[in-house]
Write an enzyme that holds these catalytic residues in place. Structure first.
Site, mmCIF file in Angstrom:
data_model
loop_
_atom_site.group_PDB
_atom_site.id
_atom_site.type_symbol
_atom_site.label_atom_id
_atom_site.label_comp_id
_atom_site.label_asym_id
_atom_site.label_seq_id
_atom_site.Cartn_x
_atom_site.Cartn_y
_atom_site.Cartn_z
ATOM 1 N N LYS A 149 0.220 4.214 -0.303
ATOM 2 C CA LYS A 149 -0.577 5.397 0.468
ATOM 3 C C LYS A 149 -0.459 6.647 -0.526
ATOM 4 O O LYS A 149 -0.407 6.377 -1.551
ATOM 5 C CB LYS A 149 0.142 5.541 1.887
ATOM 6 C CG LYS A 149 -0.105 4.286 2.415
ATOM 7 C CD LYS A 149 0.177 4.561 4.123
ATOM 8 C CE LYS A 149 0.314 3.204 4.769
ATOM 9 N NZ LYS A 149 0.066 3.511 6.273
ATOM 10 N N ASN A 189 0.739 -0.999 0.063
ATOM 11 C CA ASN A 189 -0.046 0.092 -0.018
ATOM 12 C C ASN A 189 0.803 1.276 0.086
ATOM 13 O O ASN A 189 1.639 1.420 0.972
ATOM 14 C CB ASN A 189 -0.848 -0.083 1.228
ATOM 15 C CG ASN A 189 -1.736 1.104 1.509
ATOM 16 O OD1 ASN A 189 -1.653 2.018 0.550
ATOM 17 N ND2 ASN A 189 -2.254 1.420 2.651
ATOM 18 N N GLY A 206 2.818 1.923 10.819
ATOM 19 C CA GLY A 206 3.669 2.957 10.627
ATOM 20 C C GLY A 206 4.492 3.434 11.871
ATOM 21 O O GLY A 206 5.162 4.157 11.952
ATOM 22 N N GLU A 259 -6.940 4.617 7.883
ATOM 23 C CA GLU A 259 -6.697 6.026 7.781
ATOM 24 C C GLU A 259 -7.870 6.534 7.068
ATOM 25 O O GLU A 259 -8.209 7.816 7.298
ATOM 26 C CB GLU A 259 -5.445 6.159 6.725
ATOM 27 C CG GLU A 259 -3.992 5.816 7.718
ATOM 28 C CD GLU A 259 -2.841 5.514 6.918
ATOM 29 O OE1 GLU A 259 -2.731 5.680 5.731
ATOM 30 O OE2 GLU A 259 -1.847 5.079 7.429
ATOM 31 N N GLU A 305 -5.404 -4.964 10.601
ATOM 32 C CA GLU A 305 -4.419 -3.912 10.915
ATOM 33 C C GLU A 305 -4.522 -3.318 12.296
ATOM 34 O O GLU A 305 -5.528 -2.221 12.197
ATOM 35 C CB GLU A 305 -4.357 -3.087 9.531
ATOM 36 C CG GLU A 305 -4.063 -3.644 8.189
ATOM 37 C CD GLU A 305 -3.295 -2.818 7.285
ATOM 38 O OE1 GLU A 305 -2.378 -3.075 6.973
ATOM 39 O OE2 GLU A 305 -4.137 -1.551 7.094
ATOM 40 N N HIS A 314 -9.444 1.099 5.229
ATOM 41 C CA HIS A 314 -8.279 1.308 5.594
ATOM 42 C C HIS A 314 -8.443 2.176 6.943
ATOM 43 O O HIS A 314 -9.287 3.213 7.070
ATOM 44 C CB HIS A 314 -7.152 1.774 4.821
ATOM 45 C CG HIS A 314 -5.836 1.907 5.295
ATOM 46 N ND1 HIS A 314 -5.290 2.777 6.216
ATOM 47 C CD2 HIS A 314 -4.876 0.939 5.252
ATOM 48 C CE1 HIS A 314 -3.952 2.611 6.547
ATOM 49 N NE2 HIS A 314 -3.718 1.551 6.059
ATOM 50 N N SER A 337 3.380 -2.498 10.258
ATOM 51 C CA SER A 337 4.874 -2.772 10.488
ATOM 52 C C SER A 337 5.444 -4.044 10.213
ATOM 53 O O SER A 337 6.359 -4.459 10.893
ATOM 54 C CB SER A 337 4.972 -2.217 11.967
ATOM 55 O OG SER A 337 4.933 -0.945 12.064
HETATM 56 C C1 PEP Z 1 -0.679 0.037 6.266
HETATM 57 O O1 PEP Z 1 -0.951 1.338 6.207
HETATM 58 O O2 PEP Z 1 -1.565 -0.664 5.540
HETATM 59 C C2 PEP Z 1 0.528 -0.550 6.749
HETATM 60 C C3 PEP Z 1 0.504 -1.844 7.111
HETATM 61 O O3 PEP Z 1 1.444 0.394 7.075
HETATM 62 P P1 PEP Z 1 2.949 0.100 7.742
HETATM 63 O O4 PEP Z 1 3.244 -1.329 6.918
HETATM 64 O O5 PEP Z 1 3.791 1.155 7.199
HETATM 65 O O6 PEP Z 1 2.733 -0.299 9.018
#
Ligand code: PEP
Length: 251
Positions: free
Chosen positions: A14, A12, A174, A100, A168, A98, A213
């Site tokens: 983003k 992703n 992040g 976000e 998630e 997601h 992460s």
């Molecule tokens: C995400 O936002 O879908 C995600 C998994 O981000 P990160 O791997 O950077 O934690």
């Protein structure tokens, strides 16, 4: 009998990526075509501005997807993108719900479900995201919160072909923090039972990704957990070297 599910490793990007970033996408596509991920499917969910060019670069072996779609089909919705438009630009899948989007745009479970249904109508696979916040986990409510998100966001027409679930935890996105192996195992087992109850004819085969992460140095321990059928990767998907190192868990 244990069912075998073909893993999906999805990136992703983003709100990251301009034309110059397509060199990383090309390197990912070449790595995947060269067998870096074994038989696992690989995808990168691109900013919409890169989708059409990205689809050409991705070729046969790497899928590309969108990061959100409208619940509407076409019409007077300035700035929104219909799932059909993503499909027309070369997408095979789209992320919906997601955290976000849920946080920044107030997307409810009902909205997420409507978006997943729009994805189905366009022939896209929906990656439906759910996950608890840190206070919710600390209060011992993670299973209940995520279970309610899944139940509210999953359309009745979900199948293992048109839907992928992504767990998630919001606090892991992040941050470099990841849940313990036991916590991921418990959550994914909980989802599996819920999926089987909600979708008696497909709940066992629907893939459940872990996201939050995921990095080259923790991918193996996370991907080996029962009912973890791949990863959704944010930051580490921006670099071909890191994405391919994670995908190589399945080589
Ligand atoms: C995400 O936002 O879908 C995600 C998994 O981000 P990160 O791997 O950077 O934690």
């Amino acid at each position: 009998m244990a069912i075998s599910r073909n893993a999906l490793v999805a990136g992703n990007w983003k709100m990251n990526g301009v034309s110059a970033s397509l060199a990383e996408l090309k390197a990912i596509a070449e790595g995947v075509a060269g067998g870096a991920a074994g038989t696992a499917a690989c995808a990168i969910c691109l900013p919409a501005t890169l989708l059409a060019r990205g689809a050409e670069i991705a070729g046969q072996h790497l899928l590309v997807g969108g990061q959100d779609c409208s619940a509407e089909t076409f019409g007077a919705h300035t700035g929104d993108l219909a799932a059909e438009m993503l499909r027309d630009s070369g997408a095979s899948l789209v992320i919906v719900g997601h955290s976000e989007r849920r946080a920044d745009h107030g997307e409810t479970n009902a909205v997420v479900r409507a978006k997943a249904e729009a994805a189905y109508r366009a022939g896209l696979t929906a990656i439906i995201c759910v996950g608890e916040t840190r206070p919710q986990r600390d209060a011992g409510d993670a299973l209940e919160i995520c279970g309610a998100q899944l139940e509210g966001s999953l359309p009745p027409g979900a199948t293992p072909d048109n839907t992928v679930l992504a767990y998630e935890p919001v606090w892991a996105i992040g941050t470099g923090l990841v849940p313990t192996v036991d916590d991921v195992a418990a959550m994914h087992a909980f989802f599996r039972a819920q999926l089987k109850a909600l979708l008696p004819h497909g709940g066992d085969a629907l893939r459940i990704l872990y996201g939050g992460s995921v990095k080259p140095d923790n991918a193996e321990s996370l991907m080996r957990i029962d009912n973890v059928d791949g990863a959704l990767i944010g930051g580490a998907s921006l670099k071909a070297k890191d994405f391919l190192a994670i995908a190589s868990v399945y080589a």
